[in-house]
Design a protein around this motif. Structure first.
Motif, PDB file in Angstrom:
ATOM      1  N   ASP A 243      36.086  94.339 -26.337  1.00 18.09           N
ATOM      2  CA  ASP A 243      35.664  93.397 -27.363  1.00 18.09           C
ATOM      3  C   ASP A 243      36.289  92.042 -27.071  1.00 18.09           C
ATOM      4  O   ASP A 243      36.812  91.814 -25.975  1.00 18.09           O
ATOM      5  CB  ASP A 243      36.038  93.906 -28.762  1.00 18.09           C
ATOM      6  N   ASP A 244      36.246  91.149 -28.025  1.00 23.39           N
ATOM      7  CA  ASP A 244      36.736  89.788 -27.790  1.00 23.39           C
ATOM      8  C   ASP A 244      38.236  89.731 -27.531  1.00 23.39           C
ATOM      9  O   ASP A 244      38.738  88.740 -27.004  1.00 23.39           O
ATOM     10  CB  ASP A 244      36.393  88.892 -28.987  1.00 23.39           C
ATOM     11  N   SER A 245      38.958  90.784 -27.911  1.00 22.98           N
ATOM     12  CA  SER A 245      40.409  90.780 -27.710  1.00 22.98           C
ATOM     13  C   SER A 245      40.824  91.280 -26.329  1.00 22.98           C
ATOM     14  O   SER A 245      41.992  91.187 -25.949  1.00 22.98           O
ATOM     15  CB  SER A 245      41.078  91.667 -28.769  1.00 22.98           C
ATOM     16  N   MET A 246      39.868  91.819 -25.558  1.00 23.88           N
ATOM     17  CA  MET A 246      40.194  92.505 -24.312  1.00 23.88           C
ATOM     18  C   MET A 246      40.869  91.591 -23.289  1.00 23.88           C
ATOM     19  O   MET A 246      41.892  91.947 -22.704  1.00 23.88           O
ATOM     20  CB  MET A 246      38.935  93.117 -23.704  1.00 23.88           C
ATOM     21  N   ALA A 247      40.307  90.407 -23.059  1.00 24.57           N
ATOM     22  CA  ALA A 247      40.846  89.528 -22.015  1.00 24.57           C
ATOM     23  C   ALA A 247      42.282  89.111 -22.318  1.00 24.57           C
ATOM     24  O   ALA A 247      43.144  89.124 -21.429  1.00 24.57           O
ATOM     25  CB  ALA A 247      39.955  88.311 -21.850  1.00 24.57           C
ATOM     26  N   ALA A 248      42.555  88.765 -23.582  1.00 29.39           N
ATOM     27  CA  ALA A 248      43.905  88.346 -23.948  1.00 29.39           C
ATOM     28  C   ALA A 248      44.891  89.509 -23.808  1.00 29.39           C
ATOM     29  O   ALA A 248      46.024  89.318 -23.336  1.00 29.39           O
ATOM     30  CB  ALA A 248      43.917  87.809 -25.374  1.00 29.39           C
ATOM     31  N   GLU A 249      44.474  90.699 -24.212  1.00 30.01           N
ATOM     32  CA  GLU A 249      45.352  91.863 -24.090  1.00 30.01           C
ATOM     33  C   GLU A 249      45.633  92.172 -22.629  1.00 30.01           C
ATOM     34  O   GLU A 249      46.771  92.458 -22.244  1.00 30.01           O
ATOM     35  CB  GLU A 249      44.718  93.071 -24.775  1.00 30.01           C
ATOM     36  N   MET A 250      44.595  92.110 -21.820  1.00 21.99           N
ATOM     37  CA  MET A 250      44.755  92.359 -20.391  1.00 21.99           C
ATOM     38  C   MET A 250      45.729  91.361 -19.773  1.00 21.99           C
ATOM     39  O   MET A 250      46.657  91.734 -19.041  1.00 21.99           O
ATOM     40  CB  MET A 250      43.389  92.262 -19.709  1.00 21.99           C
ATOM     41  N   GLN A 251      45.556  90.092 -20.092  1.00 20.72           N
ATOM     42  CA  GLN A 251      46.430  89.076 -19.518  1.00 20.72           C
ATOM     43  C   GLN A 251      47.882  89.287 -19.955  1.00 20.72           C
ATOM     44  O   GLN A 251      48.807  89.179 -19.143  1.00 20.72           O
ATOM     45  CB  GLN A 251      45.961  87.680 -19.915  1.00 20.72           C
ATOM     46  N   ALA A 252      48.094  89.611 -21.218  1.00 19.55           N
ATOM     47  CA  ALA A 252      49.456  89.829 -21.706  1.00 19.55           C
ATOM     48  C   ALA A 252      50.104  91.020 -21.007  1.00 19.55           C
ATOM     49  O   ALA A 252      51.287  90.969 -20.630  1.00 19.55           O
ATOM     50  CB  ALA A 252      49.438  90.046 -23.217  1.00 19.55           C
TER      51      ALA A 252
ATOM     52  N   VAL B 107      49.298  92.300 -18.018  1.00 21.75           N
ATOM     53  CA  VAL B 107      49.550  91.977 -16.617  1.00 21.75           C
ATOM     54  C   VAL B 107      50.817  91.137 -16.488  1.00 21.75           C
ATOM     55  O   VAL B 107      51.652  91.356 -15.605  1.00 21.75           O
ATOM     56  CB  VAL B 107      48.346  91.249 -15.995  1.00 21.75           C
ATOM     57  N   MET B 108      50.989  90.183 -17.391  1.00 16.93           N
ATOM     58  CA  MET B 108      52.193  89.352 -17.341  1.00 16.93           C
ATOM     59  C   MET B 108      53.445  90.176 -17.639  1.00 16.93           C
ATOM     60  O   MET B 108      54.527  89.885 -17.124  1.00 16.93           O
ATOM     61  CB  MET B 108      52.075  88.200 -18.347  1.00 16.93           C
ATOM     62  N   ALA B 109      53.303  91.221 -18.440  1.00 15.03           N
ATOM     63  CA  ALA B 109      54.453  92.058 -18.787  1.00 15.03           C
ATOM     64  C   ALA B 109      54.764  93.099 -17.717  1.00 15.03           C
ATOM     65  O   ALA B 109      55.933  93.416 -17.459  1.00 15.03           O
ATOM     66  CB  ALA B 109      54.210  92.752 -20.125  1.00 15.03           C
TER      67      ALA B 109
END
Length: 310
Positions: free
Chosen positions: A97-106, A108-110
């Motif tokens: 959903d719309d939250s997927m990209a932000a969650e993925m990026q967070a 990956v950074m973690a």
């Protein structure tokens, strides 16, 4: 197709996350120079395969997907369209959903970053470094672009970017098409992005580096690999698809992590879901529904009959 190229293609088919990368990956694909024309075509396709599990009050459809496709591939028709229309719940590998990209990026950074005193390129020997730098240059990217990332993530990017540059797009992929047409129907997921990242992040560094170098060595071939898989998928040839995807995977640990362990989890999920009434359309990477230890094999082992619908 060699066992090496089979392994890379299997990785493509095994994880939705591969095509759910942070925005900077899309920017890298857009900024690099590449041929974006894709020949979309297949003669007289019979249609991708579809399976069904059913009892007196529950039906579960199993549909193997390709996570990114060129535009113009027609597949949502006939029994597939009918099964999708009849389903009250749509289930994909991960929540999309719309939250997927932000969650993925967070995440990956973690989880996907190297220690501050280590660079990706410092983990490679001279030969590996030459292969990696050559691939980055060929893709039009600075050789240092992924220096802060662990090898598994850089390997994913080197597998994905050539496809994006040559016309394969996540927005045209099966899951995104289905979810756009699902409307207000209930949506579910078999896994989390965190889990999928853990599959790759949990690999030994040696395996991660090998995955990265293999990807770098095959940037010219990855589109041909996925084109071959796509042709078998469109024809609904599950046996040939299994041969292309799974049978040549040399790294047993990788096969267990990417495919077989997850297939077992999903078979258990479906077994449990059969206790509740309703109609569910499950869309997961095609490699999970092909060959030995497929989801269907594991359901049969639980005494659950799986019928091919198309």
């Amino acid at each position: 197709m060699t066992s090496l190229t089979r392994k890379l293609t299997a990785a493509l088919a095994a994880s939705t996350m591969l095509f759910s990368a942070p925005a900077f990956a899309e920017d890298a694909a857009a900024s690099a120079t590449a041929n974006t024309e894709v020949a979309a075509t297949t003669a007289a396709p019979t249609g991708p395969a579809l399976w069904k599990v059913a009892d007196e009050d529950t039906t579960v459809y199993l549909f193997g997907t390709v996570h990114a496709l060129p535009e113009g591939i027609e597949w949502l028709d006939g029994p597939i369209a009918d099964a999708f229309a009849a389903s009250d719940t749509i289930v994909t590998e991960i929540k999309m959903d719309d939250s997927m990209a932000a969650e993925m990026q967070a995440l990956v950074m973690a989880k996907g970053m190297l220690p501050a005193d280590t660079t990706l390129r410092s983990l490679l020997d001279e030969e590996q470094l030459a292969t990696f730098d050559g691939a980055m240059t060929k893709l039009g990217l600075p050789v240092e672009a992924f220096d802060r990332f662990e090898p598994w993530y850089a390997g994913m990017m080197l597998t994905m970017l050539p496809l994006m540059q040559q016309g394969y797009a996540p927005d045209s992929g099966v899951e995104m098409v289905l979810l756009r047409q699902a409307g207000e129907r209930q949506k579910g997921a078999l896994e989390t992005i965190d889990f999928q990242i853990g599959v790759f992040d949990g690999l030994p560094q040696e395996s991660q580096v090998k995955f990265l170098v293999d990807a770098a060595a095959n940037t010219d071939e990855v589109k041909n690999q996925l084109d071959a898989m796509l042709a078998e998928w469109i024809e609904g040839d599950a046996d040939q698809l299994a041969e292309l995807l799974n049978e040549g995977m040399e790294d047993k640990a990788l096969a267990e992590a990417l495919l077989y362990n997850r297939n077992a989890n999903w078979a258990e999920w479906i077994d449990d879901r059969m206790d509740d009434p309703g109609t569910v359309f499950i869309a997961v990477g095609a490699g999970h529904l092909a060959g030995t230890k497929s989801v269907q094999d594991l359901l049969n082992g639980r005494g659950i009959e799986v019928v091919r619908v198309r």
